[in-house]
Design an enzyme around this catalytic site. Sequence first.
Site, PDB file in Angstrom:
ATOM      1  N   TYR A  43       0.823  -1.223   0.000  1.00  0.00           N
ATOM      2  CA  TYR A  43       0.000   0.000   0.000  1.00  0.00           C
ATOM      3  C   TYR A  43       0.860   1.277   0.000  1.00  0.00           C
ATOM      4  O   TYR A  43       0.332   2.368  -0.185  1.00  0.00           O
ATOM      5  CB  TYR A  43      -0.959   0.038   1.201  1.00  0.00           C
ATOM      6  N   HIS A 101       0.588 -11.830   1.967  1.00  0.00           N
ATOM      7  CA  HIS A 101      -0.460 -11.048   1.282  1.00  0.00           C
ATOM      8  C   HIS A 101      -1.232 -11.892   0.264  1.00  0.00           C
ATOM      9  O   HIS A 101      -2.458 -11.836   0.203  1.00  0.00           O
ATOM     10  CB  HIS A 101       0.181  -9.825   0.615  1.00  0.00           C
TER      11      HIS A 101
HETATM   12  N1  LIG Z   1      -5.564  -8.712   1.622  1.00  0.00           N
HETATM   13  C1  LIG Z   1      -5.912  -8.201   0.473  1.00  0.00           C
HETATM   14  O1  LIG Z   1      -5.545  -8.699  -0.601  1.00  0.00           O
HETATM   15  C2  LIG Z   1      -6.801  -6.987   0.449  1.00  0.00           C
HETATM   16  C3  LIG Z   1      -7.462  -6.626  -0.724  1.00  0.00           C
HETATM   17  C4  LIG Z   1      -8.313  -5.513  -0.686  1.00  0.00           C
HETATM   18  C5  LIG Z   1      -8.470  -4.803   0.506  1.00  0.00           C
HETATM   19  N2  LIG Z   1      -7.785  -5.171   1.620  1.00  0.00           N
HETATM   20  C6  LIG Z   1      -7.928  -4.418   2.899  1.00  0.00           C
HETATM   21  O2  LIG Z   1      -9.301  -4.231   3.184  1.00  0.00           O
HETATM   22  C7  LIG Z   1      -9.581  -2.851   3.319  1.00  0.00           C
HETATM   23  C8  LIG Z   1     -10.994  -2.533   2.904  1.00  0.00           C
HETATM   24  O3  LIG Z   1     -11.257  -2.904   1.580  1.00  0.00           O
HETATM   25  P1  LIG Z   1     -11.420  -1.872   0.372  1.00  0.00           P
HETATM   26  O4  LIG Z   1     -10.588  -0.679   0.631  1.00  0.00           O
HETATM   27  O5  LIG Z   1     -11.151  -2.652  -0.869  1.00  0.00           O
HETATM   28  O6  LIG Z   1     -12.968  -1.509   0.324  1.00  0.00           O
HETATM   29  P2  LIG Z   1     -14.188  -1.270   1.330  1.00  0.00           P
HETATM   30  O7  LIG Z   1     -13.729  -1.092   2.712  1.00  0.00           O
HETATM   31  O8  LIG Z   1     -15.186  -2.327   1.032  1.00  0.00           O
HETATM   32  O9  LIG Z   1     -14.795   0.086   0.747  1.00  0.00           O
HETATM   33  C9  LIG Z   1     -14.076   1.304   0.799  1.00  0.00           C
HETATM   34  C10 LIG Z   1     -14.912   2.383   0.110  1.00  0.00           C
HETATM   35  O10 LIG Z   1     -16.114   2.598   0.870  1.00  0.00           O
HETATM   36  C11 LIG Z   1     -16.190   3.985   1.208  1.00  0.00           C
HETATM   37  N3  LIG Z   1     -16.815   4.097   2.539  1.00  0.00           N
HETATM   38  C12 LIG Z   1     -16.281   3.748   3.737  1.00  0.00           C
HETATM   39  N4  LIG Z   1     -17.153   3.970   4.734  1.00  0.00           N
HETATM   40  C13 LIG Z   1     -18.261   4.462   4.159  1.00  0.00           C
HETATM   41  C14 LIG Z   1     -19.502   4.908   4.686  1.00  0.00           C
HETATM   42  N5  LIG Z   1     -19.769   4.817   5.988  1.00  0.00           N
HETATM   43  N6  LIG Z   1     -20.441   5.373   3.800  1.00  0.00           N
HETATM   44  C15 LIG Z   1     -20.187   5.437   2.471  1.00  0.00           C
HETATM   45  N7  LIG Z   1     -19.024   5.021   1.919  1.00  0.00           N
HETATM   46  C16 LIG Z   1     -18.061   4.545   2.767  1.00  0.00           C
HETATM   47  C17 LIG Z   1     -14.770   4.508   1.202  1.00  0.00           C
HETATM   48  O11 LIG Z   1     -14.779   5.892   0.956  1.00  0.00           O
HETATM   49  P3  LIG Z   1     -13.804   6.942   1.717  1.00  0.00           P
HETATM   50  O12 LIG Z   1     -12.416   6.416   1.637  1.00  0.00           O
HETATM   51  O13 LIG Z   1     -14.006   8.188   0.936  1.00  0.00           O
HETATM   52  O14 LIG Z   1     -14.256   7.083   3.134  1.00  0.00           O
HETATM   53  C18 LIG Z   1     -14.191   3.705   0.036  1.00  0.00           C
HETATM   54  O15 LIG Z   1     -14.529   4.310  -1.191  1.00  0.00           O
HETATM   55  C19 LIG Z   1      -8.499  -2.207   2.449  1.00  0.00           C
HETATM   56  O16 LIG Z   1      -8.370  -0.835   2.675  1.00  0.00           O
HETATM   57  C20 LIG Z   1      -7.312  -3.025   2.854  1.00  0.00           C
HETATM   58  O17 LIG Z   1      -6.819  -2.622   4.118  1.00  0.00           O
HETATM   59  C21 LIG Z   1      -6.978  -6.265   1.610  1.00  0.00           C
END
Ligand SMILES: NC(=O)c1ccc[n+]([C@@H]2O[C@H](COP(=O)([O-])OP(=O)(O)OC[C@H]3O[C@@H](n4cnc5c(N)ncnc54)[C@H](OP(=O)(O)O)[C@@H]3O)[C@@H](O)[C@H]2O)c1
Length: 268
Positions: A43, A101
């Site tokens: 990241y 990862h």
């Molecule tokens: N291990 C892996 O391979 C892997 C892969 C993907 C993700 N991850 C981890 O999982 C975390 C979460 O997944 P993700 O980032 O893919 O997606 P997510 O958490 O499902 O969604 C994030 C999106 O939702 C929005 N959001 C958050 N809270 C909200 C609310 N209360 N109301 C409306 N919109 C909201 C955020 O906007 P804002 O940012 O504008 O608040 C962002 O655009 C990642 O950040 C990472 O740490 C791990």
Amino acid sequence: MNDVIIPRIGLGTWQNTNPEQCATSVKAALELGYRHIDTAQMYKNEEYVGNGIKQSDVPREDIFLATKVWIDRLDYEGIKQSTEKSLKRLQTDYIDLLYVHWPAGKYDTKETMKGFNQLADEGKIRHIGVSNFTPELLEEALEASEEPLIANQVETHPLNQQTELHKFLLEHDMTLVAYSPLARGKVLEIPELTEIAEKYSASETQVALAWLWSHKDVAAIPKATSKTHIKENLEAVSLKLDSEDIEKINSLDRNKRLVDPAFSPDWD
Ligand SMILES: NC(=O)c1ccc[n+]([C@@H]2O[C@H](COP(=O)([O-])OP(=O)(O)OC[C@H]3O[C@@H](n4cnc5c(N)ncnc54)[C@H](OP(=O)(O)O)[C@@H]3O)[C@@H](O)[C@H]2O)c1
């Protein structure tokens, strides 16, 4: 049951790469009550996460800090050297949970597990986890590791529910850490979730999180940048859904993956 407590809400930080913005989100989350922060070498924000932790008034020992080793350094030396760099960037002398990862690139079950076990022996990491592992890959990793593997971090939300994998994890005393728990924002567009949200005067994101936590041994790491979103997601911890609503959401599964790079394992 493993007796390690992974706080069930963590702050996701993927794509939160602006130095000030990232540190501010981490600090805000900690001060609002989050105790689990999720980052990764890939990241490119570990330093800003570390800054946010330092700027907050929450002591390091109260925080469950997780990061992940990227696929091009999953050989023994690569694990050792890259984790040293993560520790420096995160400005800490231990990591609570270090994940593999993806089972890809230089991943080799025996060698990778040896590297992670060595870091645990040295006290540089408290726990070992994996991410994006299928039950087959997990069986091999569990066999190769002397330390327990406490978690598998996988994409989990109403459109991709991971029911079979979750069963497997429960049988092996492992926590499912749900990534992309808000389906990267798509939960806002599911009419059934809107309907349920109205019933509880809650938001769709809160309903999606409460649904995840209605399952045993599941943690979720929604990514949020603004303080409003960070707070709204945390408040979902106290939302309890009726069983009929949980059932309704159970029926939305579409096996729809939003994160599926070319180096993904064979999921089925
Ligand atoms: N291990 C892996 O391979 C892997 C892969 C993907 C993700 N991850 C981890 O999982 C975390 C979460 O997944 P993700 O980032 O893919 O997606 P997510 O958490 O499902 O969604 C994030 C999106 O939702 C929005 N959001 C958050 N809270 C909200 C609310 N209360 N109301 C409306 N919109 C909201 C955020 O906007 P804002 O940012 O504008 O608040 C962002 O655009 C990642 O950040 C990472 O740490 C791990």
